[in-house]
Write a protein that holds these residues in place. Structure first.
Motif, PDB file in Angstrom:
ATOM      1  N   ALA A  39       0.934  -1.170  -0.169  1.00  0.00           N
ATOM      2  CA  ALA A  39      -0.067   0.120   0.042  1.00  0.00           C
ATOM      3  C   ALA A  39       0.752   1.310   0.158  1.00  0.00           C
ATOM      4  N   ASP A  40       0.565   2.120  -0.895  1.00  0.00           N
ATOM      5  CA  ASP A  40       1.150   3.515  -0.641  1.00  0.00           C
ATOM      6  C   ASP A  40       0.605   4.469   0.380  1.00  0.00           C
ATOM      7  N   LEU A  41      -0.556   4.227   0.213  1.00  0.00           N
ATOM      8  CA  LEU A  41      -1.364   5.288   1.312  1.00  0.00           C
ATOM      9  C   LEU A  41      -2.579   4.329   1.905  1.00  0.00           C
ATOM     10  N   ILE A  42      -2.721   4.374   3.313  1.00  0.00           N
ATOM     11  CA  ILE A  42      -3.688   3.764   3.896  1.00  0.00           C
ATOM     12  C   ILE A  42      -4.887   4.909   4.441  1.00  0.00           C
ATOM     13  N   LEU A  43      -5.848   4.735   3.761  1.00  0.00           N
ATOM     14  CA  LEU A  43      -6.943   5.892   4.331  1.00  0.00           C
ATOM     15  C   LEU A  43      -8.218   5.282   4.865  1.00  0.00           C
ATOM     16  N   VAL A  44      -8.133   5.896   6.080  1.00  0.00           N
ATOM     17  CA  VAL A  44      -9.045   5.254   7.228  1.00  0.00           C
ATOM     18  C   VAL A  44     -10.473   6.203   7.081  1.00  0.00           C
ATOM     19  N   ASN A  45     -11.361   5.439   6.353  1.00  0.00           N
ATOM     20  CA  ASN A  45     -12.698   6.112   5.818  1.00  0.00           C
ATOM     21  C   ASN A  45     -13.707   6.491   7.290  1.00  0.00           C
ATOM     22  N   LYS A  46     -14.617   7.128   6.945  1.00  0.00           N
ATOM     23  CA  LYS A  46     -15.745   7.073   7.922  1.00  0.00           C
ATOM     24  C   LYS A  46     -15.167   8.014   9.009  1.00  0.00           C
ATOM     25  N   ALA A  47     -14.291   9.041   8.799  1.00  0.00           N
ATOM     26  CA  ALA A  47     -13.700   9.796   9.868  1.00  0.00           C
ATOM     27  C   ALA A  47     -14.581  11.015  10.091  1.00  0.00           C
ATOM     28  N   ASP A  48     -15.831  10.854  10.511  1.00  0.00           N
ATOM     29  CA  ASP A  48     -16.768  11.878  10.758  1.00  0.00           C
ATOM     30  C   ASP A  48     -17.616  11.447  11.757  1.00  0.00           C
ATOM     31  N   GLY A  49     -18.515  12.286  12.274  1.00  0.00           N
ATOM     32  CA  GLY A  49     -19.364  12.113  13.489  1.00  0.00           C
ATOM     33  C   GLY A  49     -18.715  11.726  14.940  1.00  0.00           C
ATOM     34  N   ASP A  50     -19.380  10.437  15.293  1.00  0.00           N
ATOM     35  CA  ASP A  50     -18.983   9.677  16.556  1.00  0.00           C
ATOM     36  C   ASP A  50     -17.714   8.923  16.325  1.00  0.00           C
TER      37      ASP A  50
END
Length: 323
Positions: free
Chosen positions: A186-197
Motif C-alpha cells: 500500500a502507498d496510502l492507507i486511508l481510514v474512511n468514515k472519519a466523521d461524527g461519532d
C-alpha cells in the motif's frame, strides 16, 4: 482499421463500452479483433490507482466522492469496478453503477463493472486491457476497485501506479484487519468514515497504522514519509483533497526519479507472463483435453495412476496438439 477506433479516441463512452465488451469476450474471432484493436491504439498517459479494502468499508461511497472531486477539477475519471462472481452460478451482481449513481451521470466519468469470473487477485482477467482502452479514450485518472476480500488482492498492484488501502475505524483489532501482506504494497492507507461519532476512533486508527508502517522496511524507490496513513470521510469530503495531493506528490516523485517508468516496464513484463499462463490454462479447456483430464483424474482417484504421471501425460498431449 477497426470501426471502434475513431469514436474511442474521441472519448465516446458508448464506443468504450463496446470495446471493453469485445476484449472481455472469449470467442476466438473476438479475441483476434480485440488484439488488433489494442495494437492499433496510441499510448496515452494516465494515473492508474488501485483501491482495495474489506467489505463494508465504503469503497463505492469513497470512489463516488473522490471521483466527483476530480471531475470538479476538470479531470476525466474512469472507474473499473470488479465484482466477485458466484462460485455456483458464475454470475455477478455488477451493482456499482447503482451505488455510484451521481458519478455515473457525470459526463467526465465512466464506470464499468466487470465480473471477476474466478480470477484471483481481486481483479478481472482483462482489467489490464480495459485500462488501455480507458487511457485511449482520454481518461486521465483510472480507478480500479477490487472485489474487496482481503489479503489476496495484491495483483492490482501489478497494474497500477498507486495502490490505496481503504480501512474503517472501530473494527476491533485494526492491525489484524488486513495483515502485513497487503500493507506492504500500500502507498496510502486511508481510514474512511472519519466523521461524527467515529472521527476520534478514526484518528486513533490512523495513529495505530502510522506506527505500524514505521516498523515496515521502507521500500526502495519511494520518498521519505511514504507509505502513510490518513483519515478521510467519503460523506463529508474531509481529507479527500489532502489524499489527492499526496497521491500526486508520490506519482510526481516517481516520475522524476525514473521509478514510474521502471514500474510500468515491470508491469508490462508481468502482463505478458499472466497472458501466457492464461492461454496455457485455456488450452486445458479444450474438449479433448478435458476428456483426457477426466479419464486420468478417475485413474488417480482410484489409485491406479500417480498424480505426477497423469500430469506428464496431459502435458505431453498438449505439446503434441496444434495451436
Amino acid at each position: 482499421m477497426d470501426e471502434l477506433i475513431e469514436p474511442l479516441l474521441a472519448g465516446n463512452r458508448r464506443a468504450l463500452s463496446r470495446a471493453i465488451t469485445l476484449i472481455e469476450s472469449s470467442r476466438e474471432d473476438h479475441r483476434a479483433r480485440a488484439s488488433a484493436l489494442l495494437a492499433a491504439l496510441p499510448a496515452r498517459a494516465s494515473l492508474r490507482i488501485g483501491l482495495s479494502g474489506t467489505p463494508g468499508v465504503g469503497k463505492s461511497t469513497f470512489i463516488e466522492a473522490f471521483g466527483q472531486m476530480l471531475t470538479g477539477e476538470g479531470a476525466r475519471v474512469a472507474v473499473l469496478a470488479v465484482d466477485p462472481s458466484s462460485a455456483r452460478s458464475g454470475g455477478s451482481i455488477l451493482g456499482d453503477k447503482t451505488r455510484m449513481e451521481r458519478l455515473s451521470r457525470d459526463p467526465n466519468a465512466f464506470i464499468r463493472p466487470s465480473p471477476s469470473q474466478a480470477q484471483l487477485g481481486g481483479v478481472a482477467r482483462r482489467t489490464r486491457e480495459t485500462v488501455q482502452l480507458c487511457e485511449a479514450a482520454g481518461f486521465e485518472v483510472v480507478l480500479i476497485e477490487t472485489v474487496g476480500v482481503g489479503q489476496s488482492e495484491t495483483l492490482v498492484a501489478d497494474m497500477t501506479d498507486l495502490f490505496i488501502l481503504l480501512l474503517a475505524p472501530a473494527g476491533g483489532d485494526e492491525l489484524q484487519g488486513v495483515k502485513r501482506g497487503i500493507m506492504e504494497i500500500a502507498d496510502l492507507i486511508l481510514v474512511n468514515k472519519a466523521d461524527g461519532d467515529l472521527e476520534a476512533q478514526a484518528r486513533r486508527t490512523v495513529a495505530d497504522y502510522a506506527g505500524a508502517l514505521r516498523l515496515l522496511r521502507k521500500r526502495p524507490g519511494d520518498p521519505e514519509g511514504f507509505p502513510k496513513a490518513l483519515p478521510v470521510s467519503a460523506v463529508t469530503g474531509a481529507g479527500l483533497a489532502r489524499a489527492w495531493e499526496d497521491m500526486q506528490a508520490l506519482a510526481d516523485w516517481r516520475r522524476s526519479s525514473g521509478e514510474f517508468e521502471r514500474r510500468r516496464a515491470d508491469q508490462a513484463r508481468r502482463a505478458f507472463e499472466a497472458e501466457l499462463r492464461g492461454r496455457l490454462l485455456a488450452r486445458l479447456e479444450r474438449p479433448a483435453i478435458r476428456a483426457l483430464v477426466g479419464d486420468l483424474g478417475a485413474q488417480v482417484a482410484a489409485g491406479d495412476l500417480a498424480a505426477p504421471d497423469a500430469a506428464t501425460q496431459v502435458l505431453a498431449r498438449l505439446s503434441a496438439e496444434p495451436e
